[in-house]
Enzyme design. Sequence first.
Site, PDB file in Angstrom:
ATOM      1  N   SER A  28      19.938 104.933  14.484  1.00  0.00           N
ATOM      2  CA  SER A  28      19.527 105.306  15.833  1.00  0.00           C
ATOM      3  C   SER A  28      20.377 106.476  16.337  1.00  0.00           C
ATOM      4  O   SER A  28      21.564 106.566  16.000  1.00  0.00           O
ATOM      5  CB  SER A  28      19.724 104.087  16.742  1.00  0.00           C
ATOM      6  OG  SER A  28      18.822 104.100  17.810  1.00  0.00           O
ATOM      7  N   PRO A  29      19.808 107.365  17.155  1.00  0.00           N
ATOM      8  CA  PRO A  29      20.619 108.480  17.673  1.00  0.00           C
ATOM      9  C   PRO A  29      21.796 107.953  18.501  1.00  0.00           C
ATOM     10  O   PRO A  29      21.608 107.082  19.355  1.00  0.00           O
ATOM     11  CB  PRO A  29      19.638 109.234  18.582  1.00  0.00           C
ATOM     12  CG  PRO A  29      18.278 108.754  18.209  1.00  0.00           C
ATOM     13  CD  PRO A  29      18.440 107.377  17.666  1.00  0.00           C
ATOM     14  N   ALA A  64      21.386 112.996  20.403  1.00  0.00           N
ATOM     15  CA  ALA A  64      20.500 113.851  21.184  1.00  0.00           C
ATOM     16  C   ALA A  64      21.040 115.278  21.229  1.00  0.00           C
ATOM     17  O   ALA A  64      22.208 115.504  21.546  1.00  0.00           O
ATOM     18  CB  ALA A  64      20.390 113.282  22.600  1.00  0.00           C
ATOM     19  N   GLN A 106      17.179 114.520  17.193  1.00  0.00           N
ATOM     20  CA  GLN A 106      16.621 114.079  18.481  1.00  0.00           C
ATOM     21  C   GLN A 106      16.798 115.179  19.520  1.00  0.00           C
ATOM     22  O   GLN A 106      17.856 115.814  19.586  1.00  0.00           O
ATOM     23  CB  GLN A 106      17.315 112.810  18.981  1.00  0.00           C
ATOM     24  CG  GLN A 106      16.581 112.217  20.183  1.00  0.00           C
ATOM     25  CD  GLN A 106      17.283 111.033  20.833  1.00  0.00           C
ATOM     26  OE1 GLN A 106      18.480 111.086  21.088  1.00  0.00           O
ATOM     27  NE2 GLN A 106      16.547 109.970  21.089  1.00  0.00           N
ATOM     28  N   TYR A 193      16.515 109.927  31.328  1.00  0.00           N
ATOM     29  CA  TYR A 193      16.658 111.373  31.209  1.00  0.00           C
ATOM     30  C   TYR A 193      15.369 112.053  31.698  1.00  0.00           C
ATOM     31  O   TYR A 193      14.480 111.396  32.240  1.00  0.00           O
ATOM     32  CB  TYR A 193      17.070 111.751  29.780  1.00  0.00           C
ATOM     33  CG  TYR A 193      18.394 111.133  29.396  1.00  0.00           C
ATOM     34  CD1 TYR A 193      19.561 111.467  30.090  1.00  0.00           C
ATOM     35  CD2 TYR A 193      18.499 110.169  28.386  1.00  0.00           C
ATOM     36  CE1 TYR A 193      20.790 110.897  29.768  1.00  0.00           C
ATOM     37  CE2 TYR A 193      19.719 109.588  28.065  1.00  0.00           C
ATOM     38  CZ  TYR A 193      20.861 109.950  28.761  1.00  0.00           C
ATOM     39  OH  TYR A 193      22.066 109.371  28.459  1.00  0.00           O
ATOM     40  N   ARG A 241      10.792 108.507  21.745  1.00  0.00           N
ATOM     41  CA  ARG A 241      11.509 107.332  22.268  1.00  0.00           C
ATOM     42  C   ARG A 241      11.143 107.092  23.724  1.00  0.00           C
ATOM     43  O   ARG A 241      11.232 108.004  24.554  1.00  0.00           O
ATOM     44  CB  ARG A 241      13.028 107.506  22.117  1.00  0.00           C
ATOM     45  CG  ARG A 241      13.811 106.366  22.737  1.00  0.00           C
ATOM     46  CD  ARG A 241      15.261 106.304  22.277  1.00  0.00           C
ATOM     47  NE  ARG A 241      15.346 105.592  21.002  1.00  0.00           N
ATOM     48  CZ  ARG A 241      16.472 105.054  20.528  1.00  0.00           C
ATOM     49  NH1 ARG A 241      17.602 105.174  21.205  1.00  0.00           N
ATOM     50  NH2 ARG A 241      16.489 104.414  19.374  1.00  0.00           N
ATOM     51  N   LEU A 314      20.299  95.674  19.321  1.00  0.00           N
ATOM     52  CA  LEU A 314      20.950  94.452  18.847  1.00  0.00           C
ATOM     53  C   LEU A 314      20.235  93.836  17.645  1.00  0.00           C
ATOM     54  O   LEU A 314      19.980  92.637  17.615  1.00  0.00           O
ATOM     55  CB  LEU A 314      21.098  93.442  19.986  1.00  0.00           C
ATOM     56  CG  LEU A 314      22.189  93.794  21.010  1.00  0.00           C
ATOM     57  CD1 LEU A 314      22.277  92.718  22.102  1.00  0.00           C
ATOM     58  CD2 LEU A 314      23.567  93.936  20.335  1.00  0.00           C
ATOM     59  N   GLY A 336      21.979 100.785  15.529  1.00  0.00           N
ATOM     60  CA  GLY A 336      22.894 101.653  16.262  1.00  0.00           C
ATOM     61  C   GLY A 336      24.341 101.241  16.039  1.00  0.00           C
ATOM     62  O   GLY A 336      24.951 101.554  15.010  1.00  0.00           O
ATOM     63  N   ARG A 337      24.859 100.465  16.986  1.00  0.00           N
ATOM     64  CA  ARG A 337      26.296 100.164  16.962  1.00  0.00           C
ATOM     65  C   ARG A 337      26.755  99.428  15.714  1.00  0.00           C
ATOM     66  O   ARG A 337      27.894  99.588  15.280  1.00  0.00           O
ATOM     67  CB  ARG A 337      26.679  99.389  18.237  1.00  0.00           C
ATOM     68  CG  ARG A 337      26.642 100.274  19.472  1.00  0.00           C
ATOM     69  CD  ARG A 337      26.568  99.458  20.727  1.00  0.00           C
ATOM     70  NE  ARG A 337      25.293  98.753  20.819  1.00  0.00           N
ATOM     71  CZ  ARG A 337      24.985  97.876  21.762  1.00  0.00           C
ATOM     72  NH1 ARG A 337      25.870  97.574  22.683  1.00  0.00           N
ATOM     73  NH2 ARG A 337      23.799  97.291  21.788  1.00  0.00           N
TER      74      ARG A 337
HETATM   75  C1  LIG Z   1      27.710 105.556  21.469  1.00  0.00           C
HETATM   76  C2  LIG Z   1      26.229 105.518  21.731  1.00  0.00           C
HETATM   77  C3  LIG Z   1      25.535 106.715  21.895  1.00  0.00           C
HETATM   78  C4  LIG Z   1      24.154 106.712  22.095  1.00  0.00           C
HETATM   79  N1  LIG Z   1      23.479 107.897  22.169  1.00  0.00           N
HETATM   80  C5  LIG Z   1      22.126 107.899  22.185  1.00  0.00           C
HETATM   81  C6  LIG Z   1      21.410 109.111  22.038  1.00  0.00           C
HETATM   82  O1  LIG Z   1      21.969 110.196  21.868  1.00  0.00           O
HETATM   83  N2  LIG Z   1      20.062 109.039  22.074  1.00  0.00           N
HETATM   84  C7  LIG Z   1      19.379 107.851  22.225  1.00  0.00           C
HETATM   85  O2  LIG Z   1      18.158 107.846  22.232  1.00  0.00           O
HETATM   86  N3  LIG Z   1      20.058 106.683  22.320  1.00  0.00           N
HETATM   87  C8  LIG Z   1      21.397 106.692  22.275  1.00  0.00           C
HETATM   88  N4  LIG Z   1      22.064 105.494  22.287  1.00  0.00           N
HETATM   89  C9  LIG Z   1      21.296 104.239  22.203  1.00  0.00           C
HETATM   90  C10 LIG Z   1      21.153 103.812  20.724  1.00  0.00           C
HETATM   91  O3  LIG Z   1      20.390 104.744  19.984  1.00  0.00           O
HETATM   92  C11 LIG Z   1      20.493 102.431  20.594  1.00  0.00           C
HETATM   93  O4  LIG Z   1      19.197 102.517  21.112  1.00  0.00           O
HETATM   94  C12 LIG Z   1      21.276 101.357  21.325  1.00  0.00           C
HETATM   95  O5  LIG Z   1      22.660 101.455  21.020  1.00  0.00           O
HETATM   96  C13 LIG Z   1      20.783  99.950  20.987  1.00  0.00           C
HETATM   97  O6  LIG Z   1      20.867  99.711  19.599  1.00  0.00           O
HETATM   98  P1  LIG Z   1      22.103  98.867  18.948  1.00  0.00           P
HETATM   99  O7  LIG Z   1      22.153  97.555  19.670  1.00  0.00           O
HETATM  100  O8  LIG Z   1      21.713  98.742  17.500  1.00  0.00           O
HETATM  101  O9  LIG Z   1      23.345  99.671  19.170  1.00  0.00           O
HETATM  102  C14 LIG Z   1      23.451 105.480  22.146  1.00  0.00           C
HETATM  103  C15 LIG Z   1      24.170 104.288  22.006  1.00  0.00           C
HETATM  104  C16 LIG Z   1      25.529 104.300  21.785  1.00  0.00           C
HETATM  105  C17 LIG Z   1      26.260 102.993  21.591  1.00  0.00           C
END
Ligand SMILES: Cc1cc2nc3c(=O)[nH]c(=O)nc-3n(C[C@H](O)[C@H](O)[C@H](O)COP(=O)(O)O)c2cc1C
Length: 381
Positions: A28-29, A64, A106, A193, A241, A314, A336-337
């Site tokens: 994920s971005p 992004a 992205q 955004y 998205r 999650l 993501g995380r």
């Molecule tokens: C450090 C961080 C930076 C993020 N930056 C972006 C981003 O640039 N673009 C975006 O669409 N979502 C962004 N997100 C959201 C993640 O892409 C993802 O949708 C969100 O963390 C939930 O997924 P996860 O539970 O697997 O982390 C970011 C999340 C985190 C934690």
Amino acid sequence: MTDTRKDVPLFTPIKSRGVTAKNRIVISPMQQYSAGNDGKPTSWHLSHLEKLAIGGAGIVFTEALAIEEQGRATHADLGIWNDAQVEALKPIAEAISRHGALAGAQLIHAGRKASVQVPWDGYQSLNAENAARGLAPWPTVAPSAIPANPGWQVPKALTIDEIRRLRDAYGIAARRAAQAGFQALNVHGAHGYLIHSFLSPLANHRTDEYGGDIQGRMRFPLEVAEAVRAEWPSNLPIFYRLSCIDDLDGGWTLDDTVVLSRELGARGIDVIDCSSRGLAERGTLSPGREPGFQVPFAERVRKDTGLSTMAVGLITKADFANDIVASDRADYVAIGRESLINPHWPLHAAVELGFDPDYQTWPQPYGWWLLRRDRAAARGR
Ligand SMILES: Cc1cc2nc3c(=O)[nH]c(=O)nc-3n(C[C@H](O)[C@H](O)[C@H](O)COP(=O)(O)O)c2cc1C
């Protein structure tokens, strides 16, 4: 290869337009807030993204990339509004592809959530104190002059000419992303955004053709889809998205998302990336979320529109991710995380789910040893 290797839905390749992702796992971005105020990536971005590609995902998205300087959220964000940034992004796209993942980019305009501090500085609108440290605020823009949060900068309401210029800037940014060598695009239409702020009746109070009913509020997001599709190669996929719900009284709903997704599909968008919230302070990452809390959005959009969807939020367990794909709730699963904890998450999932019990999909300098370590451990039992 042993005959214990299983067919595993999460590891079934998936083709979109002219390219095939080797599995359904997408990084994920994630903004790193680590650029040097020129919007160009540093060695951190290269190491971070290359490491994630080595980790075995089918697609690795960059954080992004701002389509124009004012569209960054913070001074430390990446951009794709000039040629120097395209040149600096090329080694990242190349490195991701070299490890067998599709390189994804992205695009963002942060709109009324621009000109903020990096999270570890407080994530409030930039102020005079930040300016004294060389991090001056800049004017923000939005469909209407309504701040994202109390105390945040009041954005300027865009004129129609400015809206059209931004629409074109998305197209130019898409062209630049292709020049940089990316093979998948993700338009950030979520998390409060610019694009999301046009969609939500809570942020868009315009009375012209870019506001009012859902048709008016969708106009700019759909024009952006047309602009990027026109500039992005026709053999490469576009993800879009969305915040599928605002989760606020009077806000954007899942029914609205289904209507919008159909229109996006008609304009050549290939995958709806189903996130949620973020219009105001309470965002997608707020406390209290359950594992897979956004999967029902991906499932509903997929079922009602026939479009491909991506589930995110999650998703941390291999079994769960596989079940999402196996039960046709989403075509892609974004991590993501959890990938920050374990950048080799996809490689581990392949072993754990029995798709790759012999570490054949691992880079040989790792897999060769790990297979022998497992065999030695089995003999020792
Ligand atoms: C450090 C961080 C930076 C993020 N930056 C972006 C981003 O640039 N673009 C975006 O669409 N979502 C962004 N997100 C959201 C993640 O892409 C993802 O949708 C969100 O963390 C939930 O997924 P996860 O539970 O697997 O982390 C970011 C999340 C985190 C934690």
